[in-house]
Design an enzyme around this catalytic site. Structure first.
Site, PDB file in Angstrom:
ATOM      1  N   ARG A   1      -6.019   5.918  -7.272  1.00 28.16           N
ATOM      2  CA  ARG A   1      -5.755   7.363  -7.299  1.00 28.16           C
ATOM      3  C   ARG A   1      -5.742   7.891  -8.734  1.00 28.16           C
ATOM      4  O   ARG A   1      -6.324   8.940  -9.038  1.00 28.16           O
ATOM      5  CB  ARG A   1      -4.432   7.648  -6.595  1.00 28.16           C
TER       6      ARG A   1
ATOM      7  N   LEU B   1       0.859  -1.179   0.000  1.00 33.13           N
ATOM      8  CA  LEU B   1       0.000   0.000   0.000  1.00 33.13           C
ATOM      9  C   LEU B   1       0.894   1.226   0.000  1.00 33.13           C
ATOM     10  O   LEU B   1       2.003   1.206   0.553  1.00 33.13           O
ATOM     11  CB  LEU B   1      -0.891   0.024   1.250  1.00 33.13           C
ATOM     12  N   ASP B   2       0.424   2.307  -0.598  1.00 34.33           N
ATOM     13  CA  ASP B   2       1.173   3.556  -0.563  1.00 34.33           C
ATOM     14  C   ASP B   2       1.365   4.006   0.884  1.00 34.33           C
ATOM     15  O   ASP B   2       0.571   3.658   1.773  1.00 34.33           O
ATOM     16  CB  ASP B   2       0.433   4.653  -1.320  1.00 34.33           C
ATOM     17  N   LYS B   3       2.378   4.803   1.114  1.00 32.69           N
ATOM     18  CA  LYS B   3       2.684   5.297   2.455  1.00 32.69           C
ATOM     19  C   LYS B   3       1.454   5.871   3.146  1.00 32.69           C
ATOM     20  O   LYS B   3       1.174   5.570   4.313  1.00 32.69           O
ATOM     21  CB  LYS B   3       3.782   6.356   2.370  1.00 32.69           C
TER      22      LYS B   3
ATOM     23  N   THR C   1      -1.763   5.482   2.403  1.00 33.12           N
ATOM     24  CA  THR C   1      -2.984   4.686   2.323  1.00 33.12           C
ATOM     25  C   THR C   1      -2.996   3.727   3.507  1.00 33.12           C
ATOM     26  O   THR C   1      -1.984   3.083   3.796  1.00 33.12           O
ATOM     27  CB  THR C   1      -3.034   3.887   1.009  1.00 33.12           C
TER      28      THR C   1
END
Length: 336
Positions: free
Chosen positions: A267, A162-164, A166
């Site tokens: 996104r 997961l993105d930082k 998220t």
């Protein structure tokens, strides 16, 4: 075993066994004299023969840091041309990447764990694995402390990310068998992932975004929609959960189902559809409702247990920041 990671994450693993082996030991010094064949050679290029287990980029960084002496004098220019007979000394220091693969105790919010795998509810702000600018304090460091055997696994057992900024659910393998099976499930699109998001604009009907993606050709930190022949296939299903008014503008709560797992997929797909996420600065989403990070949460994760064959479905409630924003527009919860 130490693993090396470069910017770009899980799509960019490198096999640096020799470099890693050197990095695991204490820094050593090597000394050699430039022979006739090395006369006129660039310093950084010549050093690749003296320390072949290290990348040229790392050797250049050692030169810049004053770790290389030529005839007893630190030369901080990689392009310096050597002369036959000169004495070269180098202090071999480990790479930042190899130092990053260390256990760091941290509190992990575990939604599930057995001897084969675990599912962590990642908070926003936690980087999944080391990369430039984040060589410590990552989820990978925490996993190594929680489960020391992760040191023997590719990427410490991390099979997706997961993105930082998220939050939400991630499955991690604890054995090589589990890692291999989970990786195959993901590749076969058999791992079910659903997200909750707050996006600018009015979403009152379900829609599908099926647009290929690739790295943005202008900004390497971004992803972008691309023609099918230039990108990788990507599909996101979007379902409305409610619409509210924020600062005179409509904001929609949406439920997103991934069919693929491209970097930044939700996104980018929502931005492309005219609905950037709240507080997603990278993709043009203005902040609102007190949010300081993109309004995206991995709320539901479903997969087949790689060893027992049991169907596992887990749900993670919205964290406090998103729950407050969610209530602010009166949106419905994730459907059952």
């Amino acid at each position: 075993m130490v693993a090396k990671y470069r910017a770009g994450g899980l799509d960019d693993p490198e096999d640096e066994a020799g470099e890693v082996a050197a990095a695991e030991s204490a820094a050593e010094r090597r000394v050699a004299e430039v022979d006739a064949a090395g006369h006129g050679e660039r310093l950084d290029r010549w050093l690749t023969g003296l320390a072949p287990e290290f990348s040229r980029n790392h050797l250049q960084s050692l030169i810049e840091r004053g770790c290389v002496l030529v005839d007893g004098r630190a030369l901080q220019k990689a392009a310096h041309k050597l002369r036959a007979g000169q004495r070269v000394e180098i202090e071999l220091q480990p790479t930042d990447e190899s130092r990053a693969f260390r256990a760091e105790p941290m509190a992990l919010d575990l939604a599930f764990e057995d001897e084969h795998l675990l599912v962590v509810n990642k908070p926003a702000g936690l980087v999944v694995h080391p990369a430039p600018g984040n060589w410590s304090g990552t989820l990978m460091n925490g996993l190594l402390a929680h489960h020391p055997a992760a040191a023997s696994l590719p990427r410490a057992g991390i099979v997706h990310r997961l993105d930082k900024d998220t939050s939400g659910l991630m499955v991690v393998g604890k054995t090589l068998e589990a890692v291999t099976a989970l990786t195959r499930q993901i590749a076969a699109r058999e791992v079910h992932r659903e997200y909750l998001a707050l996006a600018w604009g009015r979403v009152e009907e379900a829609f599908v975004v099926e647009k290929a993606m690739r790295r943005d050709p202008v900004s390497r930190v971004k992803m972008a929609v691309a023609p099918a022949n230039l990108g990788k296939p990507a599909r996101t299903d979007v379902f409305p959960l409610g619409v509210g008014d924020v600062q005179g503008r409509p904001v929609s709560a949406v439920h997103c189902v991934l069919h693929t797992g491209r970097t930044h997929q939700i996104r980018v797909h929502l931005m492309h559809s005219g609905h950037p996420l709240l507080a997603d600065a990278l993709y043009g989403g203005a902040p609102a409702l007190g949010l300081s990070r993109q309004a995206l949460h991995a709320a539901r994760l479903g997969f087949t247990h790689p060893i027992t064959g049991a169907a596992i479905t887990l749900v993670a409630a919205l964290p406090a920041d998103l729950a407050s924003a969610w209530a602010g527009i009166g949106a419905a919860d994730l459907p059952g």
